[in-house]
Scaffold this active site. Structure first.
Site, PDB file in Angstrom:
ATOM      1  N   CYS A 117       0.929  -1.311   0.127  1.00  0.00           N
ATOM      2  CA  CYS A 117       0.021   0.016  -0.187  1.00  0.00           C
ATOM      3  C   CYS A 117       0.915   1.239   0.005  1.00  0.00           C
ATOM      4  CB  CYS A 117      -0.874   0.040   1.125  1.00  0.00           C
ATOM      5  SG  CYS A 117      -2.014  -1.369   1.193  1.00  0.00           S
ATOM      6  N   HIS A 258      -3.338   7.182   2.900  1.00  0.00           N
ATOM      7  CA  HIS A 258      -3.714   5.976   2.337  1.00  0.00           C
ATOM      8  C   HIS A 258      -5.063   5.734   2.836  1.00  0.00           C
ATOM      9  CE1 HIS A 258      -3.967   1.944   1.302  1.00  0.00           C
ATOM     10  NE2 HIS A 258      -3.689   1.309   2.568  1.00  0.00           N
ATOM     11  N   ASN A 288     -10.042   0.148   0.252  1.00  0.00           N
ATOM     12  CA  ASN A 288      -8.617   0.114   0.085  1.00  0.00           C
ATOM     13  C   ASN A 288      -8.088  -0.242  -1.315  1.00  0.00           C
ATOM     14  OD1 ASN A 288      -5.978  -0.436   0.488  1.00  0.00           O
ATOM     15  ND2 ASN A 288      -6.229  -1.330   2.521  1.00  0.00           N
TER      16      ASN A 288
END
Ligand code: UT7
Length: 332
Positions: A117, A258, A288
């Protein structure tokens, strides 16, 4: 700045999300989950899911075309292509090579960065440093994920959390000094890789019938443990990057975090003492999207006028590895 003294700026962002939107209520019944659990624990209301035949490279190409159009550039103007992905089309070759081919680009430098990520910020650092050498004119930095292909759709603890999509940034040079990508801080701690990993498909365990029977070819995550460290790691690295550039949290105009969990973003805002309104949040619509999450959020923040010329923007991410990363960008 480049060897020739120019700044490296993000001159445009393009994004793509698949057509199919799946709301929490539309998730398969066998998951035994609820809209209430997902939205209250994570802030997620829906996610986009790519169909069979639409891969990370295809989404990357569509995001890249949009970014190129906004920058008034052609694929031939790009001489460096870096893709951040943890859900590549193949274990090898790189997704970047597939994107290079599909875009019909020249035989340029193309490679993947694998930092889960945090991948987009890692890729941004790599590409902007390479451009600073003076050897490249324009770069494409892309975060592209087909997370739905690595999720275990029997595991409600993970599959409800992720979505598919891509975001691409064109990096160019500007003669205005002190703007663009000012600094990046990349960090890792590989002592506990099993906090977020895929057991099979690498050299440890082949993705054979036995692995598939064990569902070892899918993403495994200890979300609770990651949650515990994520806030502190991001807050510390954000503080460090600001300090080494003579800034404090008070100088930050907009944070693009994020998008993993809105509760993590809330805690980060609290810990850093940055007003929550300065954080851009769109996890409710995309879930996500791992390496694509920062460019998807950055693009929307720009479209909504949340970022203005001269603003100090903080990009901040964490993910599997563990990896975490922060970038300070002064918007031109
Ligand atoms: O992208 C970078 C890396 N990843 C992350 O950033 C993830 C960070 N972690 C998180 O966001 C959170 O830890 C999660 C959203 C993953 C989980 O939230 P939590 O508040 O830590 O929940 P939990 O894992 O402690 O689970 C609480 C309960 C459990 O039931 P019991 O054992 O208390 O009876 C789970 O079985 O919730 C249950 N549960 C669910 N219930 C309904 C877990 N997933 C679900 C679900 N629907 N989808």
């Amino acid at each position: 700045m480049t060897a020739s003294g120019a700044s490296i700026i993000i001159s445009s962002i393009g994004t793509y999300t698949p057509e199919r939107c799946v709301t929490n209520a539309q998730l398969p019944a066998h998951l035994e989950t609820t809209d209430e659990w997902i939205s209250s624990r994570t802030g997620i209301h829906q996610r986009y899911i790519a169909p069979d035949g639409q891969e990370a490279s295809d989404m990357a190409v569509l995001a890249a075309r949009s970014a190129l159009q906004k920058a008034h550039l052609q694929p031939a103007d790009i001489d460096l292509l870096v893709v951040a992905t943890m859900s590549p089309d193949y274990p090898f070759p790189s997704t970047a090579c597939l994107v290079q081919g599909k875009l019909g680009m020249r035989t340029v430098a193309a490679f993947d960065v694998h930092a889960a990520c945090s991948g987009f910020i890692y890729a941004l650092e790599v590409a902007s440093r390479m451009m600073q050498s003076g050897a490249y004119r324009n770069a494409l930095v892309i975060g592209a994920e087909k997370m739905s292909s690595v999720l275990d759709w029997e595991d409600r603890g993970t599959c409800v959390l992720f979505g598919d999509g891509a975001g691409a940034a064109v990096l160019s040079k500007s003669s205005t000094l002190g703007v663009g990508v000012i600094d990046c801080l990349l960090c890792s701690d590989g002592m506990r890789p099993e906090l977020l990993y895929c057991p099979a498909g690498g050299s440890v365990q082949r993705a054979d019938a036995e692995a598939i029977a064990q569902r070892a070819n899918f993403l495994k995550m200890n979300g609770k443990e990651i949650f515990k460290v994520a806030v502190r790691l991001m807050a510390d690295s954000a503080e460090q990057i600001l300090a080494r550039n003579g800034l404090t949290f008070a100088d930050v105009d907009c944070v693009i975090p994020h998008q993993a969990n809105v509760r993590i973003i809330d805690s980060l805002a609290k810990q850093a003492g940055i007003p929550r309104e300065k954080f851009f949040v769109n996890i409710d619509r995309y879930a996500n999207t791992s390496g694509a999450s920062i460019p998807l959020a950055l693009n929307e923040a720009l479209e909504q006028g949340r970022i203005k010329s001269g603003n100090n923007i903080l990009l901040v991410a964490f993910g599997g590895g563990l990896t975490w990363a922060t970038s300070l960008v002064k918007w031109l």
